[in-house]
Write an enzyme that holds these catalytic residues in place. Structure first.
Site, PDB file in Angstrom:
ATOM      1  N   HIS A  11       0.808  -1.226   0.000  1.00 58.34           N
ATOM      2  CA  HIS A  11       0.000   0.000   0.000  1.00 58.34           C
ATOM      3  C   HIS A  11       0.834   1.264   0.000  1.00 58.34           C
ATOM      4  O   HIS A  11       0.396   2.301  -0.488  1.00 58.34           O
ATOM      5  CB  HIS A  11      -1.024  -0.037   1.136  1.00 58.34           C
ATOM      6  CG  HIS A  11      -2.169  -0.931   0.791  1.00 58.34           C
ATOM      7  ND1 HIS A  11      -2.223  -2.235   1.213  1.00 58.34           N
ATOM      8  CD2 HIS A  11      -3.224  -0.749  -0.038  1.00 58.34           C
ATOM      9  CE1 HIS A  11      -3.300  -2.805   0.694  1.00 58.34           C
ATOM     10  NE2 HIS A  11      -3.921  -1.932  -0.066  1.00 58.34           N
TER      11      HIS A  11
ATOM     12  N   ARG B 186     -10.793   3.700  -1.273  1.00 60.09           N
ATOM     13  CA  ARG B 186     -10.324   2.845  -0.166  1.00 60.09           C
ATOM     14  C   ARG B 186     -10.662   3.552   1.138  1.00 60.09           C
ATOM     15  O   ARG B 186      -9.859   4.338   1.652  1.00 60.09           O
ATOM     16  CB  ARG B 186      -8.799   2.659  -0.258  1.00 60.09           C
ATOM     17  CG  ARG B 186      -8.315   1.749  -1.370  1.00 60.09           C
ATOM     18  CD  ARG B 186      -6.798   1.545  -1.258  1.00 60.09           C
ATOM     19  NE  ARG B 186      -6.331   0.465  -2.077  1.00 60.09           N
ATOM     20  CZ  ARG B 186      -5.881   0.597  -3.338  1.00 60.09           C
ATOM     21  NH1 ARG B 186      -5.833   1.768  -3.899  1.00 60.09           N
ATOM     22  NH2 ARG B 186      -5.458  -0.456  -4.006  1.00 60.09           N
TER      23      ARG B 186
ATOM     24  N   GLU C 123     -11.111 -10.823  -5.351  1.00 61.55           N
ATOM     25  CA  GLU C 123      -9.698 -10.775  -4.956  1.00 61.55           C
ATOM     26  C   GLU C 123      -9.203 -12.157  -4.552  1.00 61.55           C
ATOM     27  O   GLU C 123      -8.019 -12.352  -4.315  1.00 61.55           O
ATOM     28  CB  GLU C 123      -9.517  -9.839  -3.749  1.00 61.55           C
ATOM     29  CG  GLU C 123     -10.040  -8.458  -3.986  1.00 61.55           C
ATOM     30  CD  GLU C 123      -9.964  -7.596  -2.747  1.00 61.55           C
ATOM     31  OE1 GLU C 123      -8.937  -6.933  -2.573  1.00 61.55           O
ATOM     32  OE2 GLU C 123     -10.932  -7.575  -1.962  1.00 61.55           O
TER      33      GLU C 123
ATOM     34  N   ASN D  74      -4.432  -6.892  -7.090  1.00 61.50           N
ATOM     35  CA  ASN D  74      -3.299  -6.831  -6.152  1.00 61.50           C
ATOM     36  C   ASN D  74      -3.343  -8.048  -5.230  1.00 61.50           C
ATOM     37  O   ASN D  74      -2.328  -8.688  -4.960  1.00 61.50           O
ATOM     38  CB  ASN D  74      -3.361  -5.559  -5.304  1.00 61.50           C
ATOM     39  CG  ASN D  74      -3.368  -4.314  -6.153  1.00 61.50           C
ATOM     40  OD1 ASN D  74      -2.980  -4.377  -7.317  1.00 61.50           O
ATOM     41  ND2 ASN D  74      -3.807  -3.203  -5.611  1.00 61.50           N
TER      42      ASN D  74
ATOM     43  N   ARG E 282       2.424 -10.172  -1.542  1.00 58.50           N
ATOM     44  CA  ARG E 282       2.610  -8.957  -2.343  1.00 58.50           C
ATOM     45  C   ARG E 282       3.600  -7.980  -1.719  1.00 58.50           C
ATOM     46  O   ARG E 282       4.038  -7.031  -2.358  1.00 58.50           O
ATOM     47  CB  ARG E 282       1.255  -8.272  -2.598  1.00 58.50           C
ATOM     48  CG  ARG E 282       0.580  -7.741  -1.361  1.00 58.50           C
ATOM     49  CD  ARG E 282      -0.877  -7.405  -1.627  1.00 58.50           C
ATOM     50  NE  ARG E 282      -1.122  -5.997  -1.849  1.00 58.50           N
ATOM     51  CZ  ARG E 282      -2.338  -5.434  -1.857  1.00 58.50           C
ATOM     52  NH1 ARG E 282      -3.420  -6.180  -1.691  1.00 58.50           N
ATOM     53  NH2 ARG E 282      -2.495  -4.165  -2.061  1.00 58.50           N
TER      54      ARG E 282
HETATM   55  C1  PEP Z   1      -6.663  -5.195  -4.797  1.00 59.91           C
HETATM   56  O1  PEP Z   1      -6.467  -6.118  -3.998  1.00 59.91           O
HETATM   57  O2  PEP Z   1      -6.400  -5.271  -6.018  1.00 59.91           O
HETATM   58  C2  PEP Z   1      -7.218  -3.918  -4.333  1.00 59.91           C
HETATM   59  C3  PEP Z   1      -7.540  -2.957  -5.168  1.00 59.91           C
HETATM   60  O3  PEP Z   1      -7.339  -3.747  -2.987  1.00 59.91           O
HETATM   61  P1  PEP Z   1      -6.092  -3.357  -2.046  1.00 59.91           P
HETATM   62  O4  PEP Z   1      -4.912  -3.051  -2.921  1.00 59.91           O
HETATM   63  O5  PEP Z   1      -6.508  -2.188  -1.247  1.00 59.91           O
HETATM   64  O6  PEP Z   1      -5.898  -4.613  -1.247  1.00 59.91           O
HETATM   65 MG    MG Z   2      -7.277  -5.992  -2.018  1.00 61.17          MG
END
Ligand code: PEP
Ligand code: MG
Length: 570
Positions: free
Chosen positions: A188, A295, A430, A453, A464
């Site tokens: 993030h 978000r 997701e 993501n 990630r």
């Molecule tokens: C994702 O997981 O692609 C997403 C947009 O949410 P975040 O990056 O906030 O986990």
């Molecule tokens: Mg996400």
């Protein structure tokens, strides 16, 4: 000259002095003193200096970040004025201890006392005492404390890691870029850097060891390179690159007035991702077609307690009104993983990304969830609101969340509160399980937004955030592409639309594939919107459909990338 390679996460070139965010050395020895008065005087002086410093921080935090975020410094000032704590330290000094030791002992006693209390608010005061005593100790030891909220010259931040909340405090007026030892492309902090539009490099492993505080560095956020002691030729090269980038950016401004449409007439939506109401301005500036992801958890960060319904209502209303009827997709709270709320006291976990996060917390702590839903429903009257739930794995989760939303809606309506006629409600895809049963979800939801993501990290079982396994973080892996196609096809069969709000939506290699699959909405950081619009304007949907058949026969991510580069002249 020395070059360090990291992971490029936010493009652009920056030239500035390094600001190394490392913990200062506050070690000291316990000593017996004879001159009590002199020691009391040292303490008094350290308190006075700390107060002056905190007052300056408070003023600047109020200006830059508002009253809410400044509140923490007010709390610290009040602690320094707390007669009980100061008297206890003085008392300890009178027994013959040096000021450092007396401070350490007394603050530890207070910290233990507060941590042991049942009340969460009181438990959090322990963190404030820890912070204040650190500041006092630094003054006693004459060690400089670093403070990113009070910069007055251009810097590039160099740190082992930056939490999302630290990143949110960065002031783009002075912070020209940041570099971290750890992290991945979709951590993030990296996502926030892109939204601040500053270059960023993560996973640079040895950066904090190799870079001295104050040394002049060049960073190339497009290629992940950090250059120390650059030769005049290398500096000239990067100055030229910087100018080229600036030029490209200004040329893209032309696309502000154009629609998001392919060369052969297929319309899509190119929307913005935001974390705070202030970010909307950037999306409006580039004429984004909507907000594809708000978000909301950032409204909950950098504070001492949960935002109440009214505060949230105002934030959502501001965003909806600023978008003037364009679609605005708000995601309900997604906390956990790498996003923490100290006041929520979430348990430490072995695998936070697989644990207690997002909808799982909301369905468990329903009062908090219901407050957010009420605020959203009330705000719906002011724009084109769509609501989506994050991290949905099962139909039961979706149905329960939707049911709670309907209950809150019915209650508000019974009270005569105005709520928009039709609010679309969807889910983020997701988790591979949800992508696999998209056909079942598609019968019930109004839309999907694919969160790549997380989807990529779960599909390839690759954290990630972890630079050591970032080679496995493969957006073009055939498994990821198949899952995405499955979701889009399932939705279209039911007449539902599909967006993508993960970072992959702005990836120039992925864009032709996603367009060919029929993705309806691409949502990204505002800074990528015009570039994406320009790219789509040059692509032909019909031609891409033929390429897609071939792409689906390829067996590795590398083959897909090579195919796109070769056949779409990228
Ligand atoms: C994702 O997981 O692609 C997403 C947009 O949410 P975040 O990056 O906030 O986990
Ligand atoms: Mg996400």
């Amino acid at each position: 000259m020395l070059e360090i390679q990291g992971i490029a996460v936010s493009e652009g070139i920056a030239f500035a002095n390094a600001y190394c965010l490392v913990e200062p050395d506050l070690s000291f020895e316990q000593m017996a003193i004879t001159d009590v008065e002199a020691e009391l005087e040292r303490l008094k002086e350290a308190i006075a200096q700390s107060k002056l410093e905190l007052q300056a921080i408070l003023t600047s935090a109020r200006d830059k970040f508002g009253e809410d975020k400044a509140a923490i410094f007010m709390a610290h000032l009040l602690l320094l004025e707390d007669p009980e704590m100061v008297a206890a330290i003085e008392e300890k000094i009178r027994t013959g201890c040096n000021a450092e030791y007396a401070l350490h002992e007394v603050s530890n006693m207070f910290i233990a006392l507060f941590e042991g209390m049942d009340n969460v608010y009181m438990q959090e005061r322990a963190a404030d005492i820890r912070d204040v005593s650190k500041r006092l100790l630094a003054h006693l030891l004459h060690v400089e404390m670093l403070d990113i909220s009070r910069l007055s010259t251009d810097v590039i931040i160099v740190a082992e890691d930056l939490t999302p909340s630290m990143t949110a405090q960065l002031d783009p007026q002075y912070v020209k870029g940041f570099i971290t030892d750890i992290g991945g492309r979709t951590s993030h902090s990296a996502i926030l850097a892109r939204s601040l539009d500053i270059p960023a490099i993560v996973g640079a492993k040895t950066a904090t060891q190799a870079i001295q505080h104050g040394s002049a560095i060049i960073m190339d956020g497009t290629n992940g390179k950090i250059i120390l002691n650059a030769t005049p030729e290398v500096t000239a090269f990067y100055e030229q690159q910087h100018q080229i980038l600036q030029q490209q950016r200004s040329e893209l401004l032309h696309y502000r007035t154009l629609s998001s449409i392919s060369a052969d007439g297929r319309s899509v939506e190119i929307a913005g991702n935001i974390g705070k109401p202030e970010d909307v301005e950037k999306v409006v500036h580039v004429a984004g077609d909507g907000i594809g992801l708000f978000r909301t958890e950032f409204l909950y960060m950098e504070r001492q307690e949960l935002p109440n319904e009214e505060e949230q209502f105002q934030a959502y209303r501001t965003v909806l009104e600023s978008m003037h009827g364009k679609p605005t997709v708000v995601r309900t709270l997604d906390i956990g993983g790498d996003k923490h709320l100290p006041y929520l006291q979430l348990p430490a976990e072995m695998n936070p990304f697989l644990g207690y996060r997002a909808i799982r917390i909301c369905l468990d702590q329903q009062a908090m969830f219901r407050t957010q839903l009420r605020a959203l429903l009330r705000a719906s009257a002011y724009g084109n609101l769509k609501i989506m739930f994050p991290m949905i794995a099962t139909l039961e989760e979706w149905r329960t969340a939707k049911q709670i939303l309907l209950e809150e809606k019915a209650q508000l309506q019974a009270q005569g509160v105005a709520i928009a006629e039709a609010i679309e409600v969807g889910i983020m895809v997701e988790i591979p399980a949800a992508a696999m049963i998209a056909d079942l979800f598609a019968q019930e939801v109004d839309f999907f937004s694919i969160g790549t993501n997380d989807l990529i990290q779960y599909t390839l079982a690759t954290d990630r955030m972890n630079e050591n396994v970032s080679y496995l973080y493969q957006p073009y892996h055939p498994a990821v592409l198949r899952l995405i196609k499955n979701v889009i096809d399932a939705a279209h069969k039911q007449g539902k639309w599909v967006g993508m709000c993960g970072e992959m939506a702005a990836d120039s290699i992925a864009i032709p594939i996603l367009l060919a699959m029929g993705l309806d909405e691409f949502s990204m950081n505002a800074s990528a919107i015009l570039k994406t619009r320009a790219q789509i304007a040059k692509l032909s949907y019909k031609q891409l459909e033929q390429h897609l058949e071939h792409i689906f026969m390829l067996s590795t991510a590398a083959e897909v990338e090579a195919y796109i580069k070769k056949n779409l002249s990228m």
